[in-house]
Write a protein that holds these residues in place. Sequence first.
Motif, short mmCIF file in Angstrom:
data_model
loop_
_atom_site.label_atom_id
_atom_site.label_comp_id
_atom_site.label_asym_id
_atom_site.label_seq_id
_atom_site.Cartn_x
_atom_site.Cartn_y
_atom_site.Cartn_z
N LEU A 40 67.94 -68.38 -96.75
CA LEU A 40 66.69 -69.02 -96.35
C LEU A 40 67.00 -70.29 -95.55
O LEU A 40 66.34 -70.59 -94.56
N TYR A 41 68.01 -71.00 -95.96
CA TYR A 41 68.46 -72.21 -95.25
C TYR A 41 68.79 -71.88 -93.79
O TYR A 41 68.37 -72.59 -92.88
N ASP A 42 69.53 -70.79 -93.59
CA ASP A 42 69.88 -70.38 -92.22
C ASP A 42 68.63 -70.01 -91.43
O ASP A 42 68.47 -70.43 -90.28
N ASP A 43 67.76 -69.22 -92.04
CA ASP A 43 66.54 -68.79 -91.37
C ASP A 43 65.63 -69.97 -91.04
O ASP A 43 64.91 -69.96 -90.04
N PHE A 44 65.68 -70.98 -91.88
CA PHE A 44 64.85 -72.17 -91.70
C PHE A 44 65.31 -72.98 -90.49
O PHE A 44 64.50 -73.63 -89.83
N GLY A 45 66.60 -72.94 -90.23
CA GLY A 45 67.13 -73.70 -89.10
C GLY A 45 68.12 -74.76 -89.52
O GLY A 45 68.55 -75.58 -88.70
N GLY A 46 68.44 -74.80 -90.80
CA GLY A 46 69.45 -75.73 -91.29
C GLY A 46 68.93 -77.12 -91.61
O GLY A 46 67.73 -77.37 -91.68
N TYR A 47 69.89 -78.00 -91.80
CA TYR A 47 69.61 -79.35 -92.29
C TYR A 47 68.72 -80.15 -91.33
O TYR A 47 67.80 -80.84 -91.76
#
Length: 175
Positions: A40-47
């Motif tokens: 989900l972190y990757d799909d969200f676009g990261g930090y």
Amino acid sequence: MMSVLPRPLFKGLKRGASFVLASGLLLIQIPAFAGERTTLYDDFGGYAVLSAVISDMLARSLADPEMAPIFANSDMDRLQSMLVLHMCHLADGPCVYDGQHMRRAHDGLGIETRHFNRLVEYMQDAMDEQGVAFRTQNRLLARLAPFHNDVTERSAVPPRNGKPNSHSRAPVGNR
């Protein structure tokens, strides 16, 4: 002055990796390739995207006369950092959340369901601004929904000892 990191650190990284310096941490964001499972972190676009969403959400909340009092005694820089870490952790990112339990962190703030819902609306608006896909937004919100009871006041009944405590119960009288 730009420092050069040792070459072995980069050995094995995929082409297209990007680096983000956030809160003193160097985070390496590696895009997923076809056939790889993404978080989900990757799909969200990261930090960087998480940080922008939280910043925007907090700015909207502080501009809202009904929401601003909830944050009146908060260290906003620390709050933003902790929220980003918590979201990153919940989204299976590389962050470790070591903050307080949600119930303890929100105890006595007087947060009601209407405040919780408004914060969710502001978060959705911020995610829209950052171009986060609707499906990805829903996946993150589904992970946040179980915190509702820990964040909101459980009862309008005053506490037994007169101190603010969102988890007190009304005294049971003799029947």
